[in-house]
Design an enzyme around this catalytic site. Structure first.
Site, mmCIF file in Angstrom:
data_model
loop_
_atom_site.group_PDB
_atom_site.id
_atom_site.type_symbol
_atom_site.label_atom_id
_atom_site.label_comp_id
_atom_site.label_asym_id
_atom_site.label_seq_id
_atom_site.Cartn_x
_atom_site.Cartn_y
_atom_site.Cartn_z
ATOM 1 C CB SER A 270 -0.883 0.011 1.253
ATOM 2 O OG SER A 270 -0.091 0.335 2.381
ATOM 3 C CE LYS A 271 -2.207 6.665 -2.378
ATOM 4 N NZ LYS A 271 -3.630 6.552 -1.989
ATOM 5 N NE ARG A 272 0.494 0.433 5.919
ATOM 6 C CZ ARG A 272 1.178 -0.685 6.106
ATOM 7 N NH1 ARG A 272 2.261 -0.691 6.834
ATOM 8 N NH2 ARG A 272 0.773 -1.812 5.559
ATOM 9 C CG HIS A 273 4.676 -1.168 1.723
ATOM 10 N ND1 HIS A 273 3.363 -1.544 1.803
ATOM 11 C CD2 HIS A 273 5.339 -1.896 2.657
ATOM 12 C CE1 HIS A 273 3.234 -2.472 2.733
ATOM 13 N NE2 HIS A 273 4.410 -2.695 3.264
ATOM 14 N N GLY A 274 5.546 3.372 0.249
ATOM 15 C CA GLY A 274 6.166 4.306 -0.700
ATOM 16 C C GLY A 274 5.457 4.241 -2.037
#
Ligand code: GLU
Length: 513
Positions: A270-274
């Protein structure tokens, strides 16, 4: 319209050659993400491997979140990474249109067929009634879907209420005697869903818009899709779509549900991973062929060990049985490594093309200057091909070549290399060697002269070459020395060496104090 009119509209496409027909059906509610593009690649490669047809269909039924700009971005990202489609936007095809919002008449025709054969019924229950039913239902075990109140209305009564303008949706009548819905998923194996606990799901909303499970099954059926390769988040939709196929008397295709993609921490990507969109990786300087190569390995393998292969190899070898059921891990470090392999192989011409925008936007040069001096730019390639993982890194790696007589010094390098006793003298002798008019200005001649100097001074390579490196590039880490010198002009080299002398002297003195 008569039943035969609807039959004309709902006329399934069958090229009659038994060949593979697959589709990628993105919803244009945002950019194309890693998971989506992996699904697209597998469909595309499967079609190419089997001499089949790859169809691009735009599932733009969510009017609030679907935009033309997103569709554009998805098409661009797919093309950039190296995919083409045989039917779909821009290219057309026998099943036009390929945008779901333009296919309302087809869904209507499919619904009419289902009305005629009694596989759907209108439901007049209001949102409040449904909410109350749901709440009551939660307290009981077993079936928790719609309680089927309207299923028992007589056709006459239902028609009278429709004629009176009463708001209604259309629901699929899950057949009483259907038994288990069983299908062979090419990745998940046998999947079994119990029809007796399945909801009489909605196919057409009260505002006349069709639902995802309906449009998808209708389109896949009518477009003659033979294999549905998609994310396993749709696994639980499959039995519903199978019921639509059955209600329309259509052959159910093969399914292959792909496991999800996780981040390096084992959590869903997800976006948390960049960065997760293709566009973001493109902007970060990744090469399309590296992306295609790496993404195709997120769940599939060529032979279990080969990690670098061409597009042709992918298209010639792709098979569903080499897709793993285990979730794949997206690891940007690995992608960067794959990218670096492609940079090493891309050749000087392509390098200049790809490096140009970065060099220009960093203000180091201009597009015109690159155009008129291509040869020089191509010579940069061997200097950096093994040193950069993504294209933007080229800026830092070669900025020193563009600073004329100026050097941007790295303090640590200056302290460590230039701050030693006797360095100004070493620089003087380098100036003498490189300032010699008789010296041909190419890497080989420069290397030869510098090695001769080494011998003459009785010094170690480090004591002379490292000094030259820091004096000329500002840093201990730089591309190969002699090639770098050759790419600078002789005037710039001599001026840089001259100005490094007082810096070396001052650094040495400061150390003594
Ligand atoms: N538009 C759907 C999605 O993007 C398609 C799913 C499917 O392949 O059936 O999730």
């Amino acid at each position: 319209m008569t039943a035969s009119d609807f039959d004309k509209i709902f006329s399934p496409y069958d090229p009659g050659d038994g060949k593979v027909r697959v589709r990628f059906a993105p919803s244009p509610t945002g950019q194309l993400h890693i998971g989506g593009v992996r699904t697209a690649i597998y469909n595309w490669a499967f079609a190419r491997r089997n001499g089949g047809t790859f169809i691009l269909r735009i599932d733009d039924t969510d009017p609030e979140r679907s935009t033309e700009a997103n569709t554009r971005a998805i098409l661009d990202a797919m093309k950039w990474i190296g995919m083409d489609w045989d039917e779909g936007p821009e290219v057309g095809g026998p099943c036009e249109p390929y945008f779901q919002t333009q296919r309302a008449h087809i869904y209507q025709a499919a619904l009419e067929k289902m009305k005629a054969n009694g596989s759907v019924y209108p439901c007049f229950c209001s949102a409040e009634e449904l909410a109350a039913k749901r709440e009551a239902n939660q307290k009981s075990a077993g079936y928790t879907g719609y309680d089927r109140t309207c299923r028992s209305l007589s056709p006459e009564e239902a028609q009278a209420r429709i004629d009176a303008g009463e708001s209604h949706v259309w629901r699929v009548k899950v057949p009483e005697d259907r038994g288990d819905i069983v299908f062979e998923d090419a990745i998940y194996g046998t999947c079994t869903f119990h029809a007796d606990i399945m909801d009489d799901f909605i196919v057409m909303r009260s505002d006349g818009t069709p639902t995802y499970n309906f449009t998808t099954a209708v389109d896949d059926a009518i477009m003659g899709i033979t294999h549905i390769i998609r994310g396993d988040d749709h696994l639980s939709n499959t039995p519903r779509q199978i019921l639509v196929y059955e209600a329309l008397g259509m052959k159910v295709p093969m399914f292959a549900h792909l496991s999800m993609i996780l981040g390096p921490d084992g959590k869903r990507l997800s976006k948390r991973h960049g960065a997760t969109s293709v566009q973001a990786f493109r902007e970060a300087g990744y090469l399309p062929e590296a992306m295609m190569n790496y993404l195709s390995l997120l769940g599939w393998s060529l032979d279990g060990e080969t990690t670098i292969f061409s597009l042709e190899t992918l298209c010639n070898s792709f098979s569903i049985d080499r897709i793993s059921r285990n979730p794949a891990i997206f690891d940007e470090t690995k992608l960067a490594w794959v990218n670096s392999v492609y940079i090493k192989e891309m050749g000087a011409k392509r390098f200049v093309e790809l490096a140009a925008p970065y060099l220009v936007s960093a203000g180091l040069t201009t597009a015109e200057e690159i155009e008129s001096n291509r040869g020089w730019y191509e010579e940069i390639y061997p200097l950096v091909r093994e040193r950069i993982k993504v294209m933007p890194e080229v800026v830092d790696a070669v900025a020193f070549l563009f600073r004329g007589t100026e050097v941007e010094f790295d303090e640590k390098s200056v302290a460590k290399v230039l701050g030693k006793e006797g360095v100004p003298e070493v620089i003087d002798s380098i100036i003498e060697v490189l300032g010699d008019d008789g010296l041909a200005w190419n890497a080989e001649a420069i290397e030869e002269a510098m090695r001769a100097l080494l011998e003459k001074l009785g010094k170690k390579p480090k004591e002379v070459f490292q000094v030259a490196r820091v004096a000329l590039t500002g840093s201990m880490v730089s591309p190969p020395l002699f090639e770098s010198i050759a790419l600078l002009s002789r005037e710039a080299v001599l001026a840089r060496l001259e100005s490094a002398k007082p810096i070396a002297q001052a650094t040495f003195e400061a150390k003594q104090a």
